[in-house]
Design a protein around this motif. Sequence first.
Motif, PDB file in Angstrom:
ATOM      1  N   ALA A  23       0.833  -1.220   0.000  1.00 37.35           N
ATOM      2  CA  ALA A  23       0.000   0.000   0.000  1.00 37.35           C
ATOM      3  C   ALA A  23       0.859   1.259   0.000  1.00 37.35           C
ATOM      4  O   ALA A  23       1.990   1.265   0.477  1.00 37.35           O
ATOM      5  CB  ALA A  23      -0.923   0.000   1.207  1.00 37.35           C
ATOM      6  N   ASP A  24       0.291   2.317  -0.550  1.00 36.90           N
ATOM      7  CA  ASP A  24       0.933   3.629  -0.517  1.00 36.90           C
ATOM      8  C   ASP A  24       0.702   4.255   0.852  1.00 36.90           C
ATOM      9  O   ASP A  24      -0.414   4.279   1.358  1.00 36.90           O
ATOM     10  CB  ASP A  24       0.334   4.543  -1.593  1.00 36.90           C
ATOM     11  CG  ASP A  24       0.698   4.084  -2.995  1.00 36.90           C
ATOM     12  OD1 ASP A  24       1.778   3.480  -3.162  1.00 36.90           O
ATOM     13  OD2 ASP A  24      -0.107   4.317  -3.910  1.00 36.90           O
ATOM     14  N   TYR A  25       1.763   4.762   1.437  1.00 36.95           N
ATOM     15  CA  TYR A  25       1.662   5.408   2.741  1.00 36.95           C
ATOM     16  C   TYR A  25       2.139   6.838   2.621  1.00 36.95           C
ATOM     17  O   TYR A  25       2.990   7.128   1.804  1.00 36.95           O
ATOM     18  CB  TYR A  25       2.499   4.658   3.783  1.00 36.95           C
ATOM     19  CG  TYR A  25       1.926   3.287   4.076  1.00 36.95           C
ATOM     20  CD1 TYR A  25       0.881   3.141   4.967  1.00 36.95           C
ATOM     21  CD2 TYR A  25       2.424   2.157   3.430  1.00 36.95           C
ATOM     22  CE1 TYR A  25       0.342   1.887   5.226  1.00 36.95           C
ATOM     23  CE2 TYR A  25       1.881   0.913   3.684  1.00 36.95           C
ATOM     24  CZ  TYR A  25       0.855   0.786   4.582  1.00 36.95           C
ATOM     25  OH  TYR A  25       0.312  -0.437   4.828  1.00 36.95           O
ATOM     26  N   PRO A  26       1.644   7.775   3.381  1.00 41.20           N
ATOM     27  CA  PRO A  26       0.570   7.591   4.351  1.00 41.20           C
ATOM     28  C   PRO A  26      -0.776   7.405   3.655  1.00 41.20           C
ATOM     29  O   PRO A  26      -0.980   7.899   2.553  1.00 41.20           O
ATOM     30  CB  PRO A  26       0.589   8.888   5.160  1.00 41.20           C
ATOM     31  CG  PRO A  26       1.124   9.897   4.215  1.00 41.20           C
ATOM     32  CD  PRO A  26       2.092   9.174   3.325  1.00 41.20           C
ATOM     33  N   ILE A  27      -1.640   6.693   4.323  1.00 36.95           N
ATOM     34  CA  ILE A  27      -2.979   6.467   3.784  1.00 36.95           C
ATOM     35  C   ILE A  27      -3.761   7.765   3.894  1.00 36.95           C
ATOM     36  O   ILE A  27      -3.751   8.422   4.933  1.00 36.95           O
ATOM     37  CB  ILE A  27      -3.682   5.333   4.566  1.00 36.95           C
ATOM     38  CG1 ILE A  27      -2.932   4.023   4.329  1.00 36.95           C
ATOM     39  CG2 ILE A  27      -5.136   5.213   4.161  1.00 36.95           C
ATOM     40  CD1 ILE A  27      -3.371   2.892   5.220  1.00 36.95           C
ATOM     41  N   LYS A  28      -4.406   8.140   2.829  1.00 41.53           N
ATOM     42  CA  LYS A  28      -5.180   9.382   2.810  1.00 41.53           C
ATOM     43  C   LYS A  28      -6.515   9.177   3.517  1.00 41.53           C
ATOM     44  O   LYS A  28      -7.261   8.265   3.202  1.00 41.53           O
ATOM     45  CB  LYS A  28      -5.401   9.835   1.367  1.00 41.53           C
ATOM     46  CG  LYS A  28      -4.107  10.223   0.674  1.00 41.53           C
ATOM     47  CD  LYS A  28      -4.359  10.626  -0.748  1.00 41.53           C
ATOM     48  CE  LYS A  28      -3.134  11.080  -1.471  1.00 41.53           C
ATOM     49  NZ  LYS A  28      -1.935  10.374  -1.302  1.00 41.53           N
ATOM     50  N   LEU A  29      -6.787  10.037   4.472  1.00 43.32           N
ATOM     51  CA  LEU A  29      -8.002   9.913   5.261  1.00 43.32           C
ATOM     52  C   LEU A  29      -9.179  10.655   4.643  1.00 43.32           C
ATOM     53  O   LEU A  29     -10.289  10.591   5.171  1.00 43.32           O
ATOM     54  CB  LEU A  29      -7.768  10.447   6.681  1.00 43.32           C
ATOM     55  CG  LEU A  29      -6.613   9.820   7.452  1.00 43.32           C
ATOM     56  CD1 LEU A  29      -6.529  10.423   8.843  1.00 43.32           C
ATOM     57  CD2 LEU A  29      -6.732   8.316   7.521  1.00 43.32           C
ATOM     58  N   ILE A 100      -9.589   0.725   2.116  1.00 43.25           N
ATOM     59  CA  ILE A 100      -8.770   1.756   2.759  1.00 43.25           C
ATOM     60  C   ILE A 100      -7.410   1.892   2.071  1.00 43.25           C
ATOM     61  O   ILE A 100      -6.950   2.996   1.815  1.00 43.25           O
ATOM     62  CB  ILE A 100      -8.590   1.453   4.261  1.00 43.25           C
ATOM     63  CG1 ILE A 100      -9.922   1.664   4.986  1.00 43.25           C
ATOM     64  CG2 ILE A 100      -7.490   2.318   4.878  1.00 43.25           C
ATOM     65  CD1 ILE A 100      -9.931   1.185   6.428  1.00 43.25           C
ATOM     66  N   VAL A 101      -6.776   0.779   1.770  1.00 44.42           N
ATOM     67  CA  VAL A 101      -5.392   0.841   1.266  1.00 44.42           C
ATOM     68  C   VAL A 101      -5.243   0.618  -0.232  1.00 44.42           C
ATOM     69  O   VAL A 101      -4.170   0.817  -0.772  1.00 44.42           O
ATOM     70  CB  VAL A 101      -4.477  -0.162   2.006  1.00 44.42           C
ATOM     71  CG1 VAL A 101      -4.462   0.125   3.481  1.00 44.42           C
ATOM     72  CG2 VAL A 101      -4.870  -1.597   1.723  1.00 44.42           C
ATOM     73  N   GLY A 102      -6.289   0.167  -0.872  1.00 43.88           N
ATOM     74  CA  GLY A 102      -6.135  -0.162  -2.276  1.00 43.88           C
ATOM     75  C   GLY A 102      -7.298   0.276  -3.115  1.00 43.88           C
ATOM     76  O   GLY A 102      -7.741   1.416  -3.047  1.00 43.88           O
ATOM     77  N   THR A 103      -7.804  -0.670  -3.838  1.00 47.63           N
ATOM     78  CA  THR A 103      -8.915  -0.404  -4.741  1.00 47.63           C
ATOM     79  C   THR A 103     -10.026  -1.402  -4.484  1.00 47.63           C
ATOM     80  O   THR A 103      -9.846  -2.366  -3.742  1.00 47.63           O
ATOM     81  CB  THR A 103      -8.457  -0.560  -6.209  1.00 47.63           C
ATOM     82  OG1 THR A 103      -8.091  -1.935  -6.419  1.00 47.63           O
ATOM     83  CG2 THR A 103      -7.284   0.348  -6.531  1.00 47.63           C
ATOM     84  N   VAL A 104     -11.135  -1.179  -5.130  1.00 41.68           N
ATOM     85  CA  VAL A 104     -12.259  -2.112  -5.023  1.00 41.68           C
ATOM     86  C   VAL A 104     -11.829  -3.488  -5.522  1.00 41.68           C
ATOM     87  O   VAL A 104     -12.154  -4.511  -4.910  1.00 41.68           O
ATOM     88  CB  VAL A 104     -13.480  -1.583  -5.808  1.00 41.68           C
ATOM     89  CG1 VAL A 104     -14.586  -2.614  -5.844  1.00 41.68           C
ATOM     90  CG2 VAL A 104     -13.984  -0.282  -5.195  1.00 41.68           C
ATOM     91  N   VAL A 105     -11.055  -3.530  -6.597  1.00 41.13           N
ATOM     92  CA  VAL A 105     -10.602  -4.807  -7.154  1.00 41.13           C
ATOM     93  C   VAL A 105      -9.743  -5.554  -6.136  1.00 41.13           C
ATOM     94  O   VAL A 105      -9.941  -6.751  -5.896  1.00 41.13           O
ATOM     95  CB  VAL A 105      -9.828  -4.599  -8.476  1.00 41.13           C
ATOM     96  CG1 VAL A 105      -9.193  -5.880  -8.963  1.00 41.13           C
ATOM     97  CG2 VAL A 105     -10.748  -4.009  -9.535  1.00 41.13           C
ATOM     98  N   THR A 106      -8.808  -4.857  -5.508  1.00 40.46           N
ATOM     99  CA  THR A 106      -7.962  -5.472  -4.481  1.00 40.46           C
ATOM    100  C   THR A 106      -8.817  -6.017  -3.342  1.00 40.46           C
ATOM    101  O   THR A 106      -8.618  -7.138  -2.876  1.00 40.46           O
ATOM    102  CB  THR A 106      -6.970  -4.433  -3.916  1.00 40.46           C
ATOM    103  OG1 THR A 106      -6.196  -3.903  -4.986  1.00 40.46           O
ATOM    104  CG2 THR A 106      -6.062  -5.036  -2.877  1.00 40.46           C
TER     105      THR A 106
END
Length: 149
Positions: A23-29, A100-106
């Motif tokens: 996942a890309d960090y920081p996670i965008k809230l 939260i960390v990826g996409t709907v597909v993930t």
Amino acid sequence: MLELKIPPLLLFNIFAAAMLLPADYPIKLDNEGFWAGSLLIAIAMAIALSATMTFRRAKTTVNPCRFDNVNALVTSGVFGYSRNPMYLAMAIALLGVGLIVGTVVTAVLAAVGFVIYMTKFQILPEERLLAELFGAEYRRYCQQVRRWV
């Protein structure tokens, strides 16, 4: 003995880690995925807590790897909607983590992979054991309540 040698909670953590590590960090809230995923995780936690409390009230084991302490067929509460609400909660939480960390597909791939794996290696063996322990009562329950939802 159950085919699954990995405890379900550990398996859940493995699937979640597979999504969290790249996942890309920081996670965008401030994105929809964060809020939708957080809501799914909250729903999953409520389902799991309800299922655990129902097992405790029935004074039977919540340990899915040990069947020597199974002394009641639990069919009330969330078990009236799903025969496997704890595993369902884990699948919903995986959807949440994926959003939260990826996409709907993930998210969908992880949850579907978890459901397939759990069904084959944990749920089907559990069902055979429960049918042996509770016979016709369990078979009636299976006809009334679906395996997942």
